[in-house]
Design an enzyme around this catalytic site. Structure first.
Site, PDB file in Angstrom:
ATOM      1  N   GLU A  41       0.860  -1.193   0.000  1.00 17.20           N
ATOM      2  CA  GLU A  41       0.000   0.000   0.000  1.00 17.20           C
ATOM      3  C   GLU A  41       0.890   1.233   0.000  1.00 17.20           C
ATOM      4  O   GLU A  41       1.750   1.383   0.857  1.00 17.20           O
ATOM      5  CB  GLU A  41      -0.886  -0.029   1.255  1.00 17.20           C
ATOM      6  CG  GLU A  41      -1.696   1.237   1.478  1.00 17.20           C
ATOM      7  CD  GLU A  41      -2.405   1.210   2.826  1.00 17.20           C
ATOM      8  OE1 GLU A  41      -2.809   0.119   3.291  1.00 17.20           O
ATOM      9  OE2 GLU A  41      -2.526   2.285   3.430  1.00 17.20           O
ATOM     10  N   ARG A  45       0.418  10.224   1.227  1.00 18.83           N
ATOM     11  CA  ARG A  45       0.826  11.247   2.199  1.00 18.83           C
ATOM     12  C   ARG A  45       2.028  12.034   1.705  1.00 18.83           C
ATOM     13  O   ARG A  45       2.483  12.964   2.373  1.00 18.83           O
ATOM     14  CB  ARG A  45       1.174  10.583   3.547  1.00 18.83           C
ATOM     15  CG  ARG A  45       0.023   9.801   4.126  1.00 18.83           C
ATOM     16  CD  ARG A  45       0.391   9.119   5.424  1.00 18.83           C
ATOM     17  NE  ARG A  45      -0.523   8.019   5.706  1.00 18.83           N
ATOM     18  CZ  ARG A  45      -0.420   7.199   6.721  1.00 18.83           C
ATOM     19  NH1 ARG A  45       0.547   7.354   7.592  1.00 18.83           N
ATOM     20  NH2 ARG A  45      -1.285   6.218   6.884  1.00 18.83           N
ATOM     21  N   LYS A 129     -10.774  -1.608   6.977  1.00 10.85           N
ATOM     22  CA  LYS A 129      -9.582  -1.384   7.791  1.00 10.85           C
ATOM     23  C   LYS A 129     -10.044  -1.218   9.229  1.00 10.85           C
ATOM     24  O   LYS A 129     -11.050  -0.549   9.488  1.00 10.85           O
ATOM     25  CB  LYS A 129      -8.900  -0.079   7.369  1.00 10.85           C
ATOM     26  CG  LYS A 129      -7.988  -0.206   6.182  1.00 10.85           C
ATOM     27  CD  LYS A 129      -6.581  -0.541   6.621  1.00 10.85           C
ATOM     28  CE  LYS A 129      -5.671  -0.722   5.451  1.00 10.85           C
ATOM     29  NZ  LYS A 129      -4.555   0.198   5.433  1.00 10.85           N
TER      30      LYS A 129
HETATM   31  O1  LIG Z   1      -0.914   5.338   9.548  1.00 13.41           O
HETATM   32  C1  LIG Z   1      -0.748   4.153   9.569  1.00 13.41           C
HETATM   33  C2  LIG Z   1       0.417   3.635  10.147  1.00 13.41           C
HETATM   34  O2  LIG Z   1       1.551   4.180   9.547  1.00 13.41           O
HETATM   35  C3  LIG Z   1       0.444   2.151  10.136  1.00 13.41           C
HETATM   36  O3  LIG Z   1       0.547   1.779  11.398  1.00 13.41           O
HETATM   37  P1  LIG Z   1       1.944   1.293  11.899  1.00 13.41           P
HETATM   38  O4  LIG Z   1       2.938   2.368  11.581  1.00 13.41           O
HETATM   39  O5  LIG Z   1       1.759   1.120  13.387  1.00 13.41           O
HETATM   40  O6  LIG Z   1       2.223   0.013  11.190  1.00 13.41           O
HETATM   41  C1  LIG Z   2      -4.211   4.244   7.871  1.00 10.94           C
HETATM   42  C2  LIG Z   2      -4.742   3.885   6.556  1.00 10.94           C
HETATM   43  O1  LIG Z   2      -5.413   2.896   6.408  1.00 10.94           O
HETATM   44  C3  LIG Z   2      -4.483   4.758   5.453  1.00 10.94           C
HETATM   45  O2  LIG Z   2      -3.708   5.700   5.591  1.00 10.94           O
HETATM   46  O3  LIG Z   2      -5.081   4.561   4.392  1.00 10.94           O
END
Ligand SMILES: O=C[C@H](O)COP(=O)(O)O
Ligand SMILES: CC(=O)C(=O)O
Length: 211
Positions: A41, A45, A129
């Site tokens: 994925e 951002r 999610k």
């Molecule tokens: O925003 C989502 C996170 O970056 C994913 O979670 P994580 O960093 O704890 O794997």
């Molecule tokens: C956190 C997540 O699922 C996203 O950034 O799409």
């Protein structure tokens, strides 16, 4: 549309990347693939994300590519054009879900409350999610929250706080389709060009899941 739910259930792990330089996308995808992780994925951002999706799609075979952090309806067209196989978001925005459905793009919105699960079901989304999983009670919380909806076939992809240490337990739960996590390829590791470390982490989790 490919059966994304089936693909995620088979692949089990989605490497969540926030990529600063599109030039790193293919080496990172190849490192993940060499370690056995073939669902990726790219979060929208960073400005490089769309180009990263495009390059992985064009240059790395056998990898399922998702767009993450899809927050606006107009981003749906961009990720479709870049070649994303599906898209997700941290929360649920009906306008974004409908834009994806209109475009024929599989969409997995994020939820963390019963009301959000109900909103997702109303929009015919049953692969969701669960974000942020680690800080909102994990599996125990998810099972309690999802109990009224299990008969509707809903499944979840937890994200947030997943590591090699807890992945096997999480995947063993019947509510879970797969998990997502950034630990496999953190931005500092990507930026330092340490693709061998990314491959090592991918191989480690692949072996943990198999073992
Ligand atoms: O925003 C989502 C996170 O970056 C994913 O979670 P994580 O960093 O704890 O794997
Ligand atoms: C956190 C997540 O699922 C996203 O950034 O799409």
């Amino acid at each position: 549309m490919a059966n994304i739910r089936k693909i995620i259930e088979e692949k089990k792990i989605i490497a969540v990347l926030t990529i600063d330089n599109a030039k790193d996308a293919v080496p990172v995808a190849n490192a993940l693939k060499a370690g056995g992780v073939t669902a990726i994925e790219l979060t929208l951002r960073t400005p490089a994300a769309l180009e990263a999706i495009r390059r992985i799609r064009g240059e790395v075979e056998g990898v399922t590519v998702a767009a993450g952090t899809v927050l606006k309806p107009e981003q749906v067209k961009q990720v479709v054009e870049a070649g994303a196989d599906f898209a997700v978001s941290p929360g649920i925005n009906p306008r974004v879900v409908k834009a994806a459905q209109d475009a024929g793009l599989f969409f997995g919105p994020g939820i963390m409350t019963p009301s959000e699960i109900e909103m997702a079901l109303e929009l015919d989304c049953t692969l969701l999610k669960f974000f942020p999983a680690g800080t909102t009670g994990g599996l125990k919380h998810l099972n309690a929250m999802a109990a009224p909806y299990k008969h509707l076939g809903v499944k979840f992809i937890p994200l947030g706080g997943i590591t090699c240490a807890n992945v096997k337990e999480i995947l063993s739960d019947k509510l879970i389709a797969g998990v997502g996590g950034s630990w496999l390829a953190k931005p500092d590791v990507i930026n330092s060009g340490n693709f061998a470390e990314i491959e090592r982490l991918a191989r480690e989790v692949t072996e943990v899941i198999k073992g």
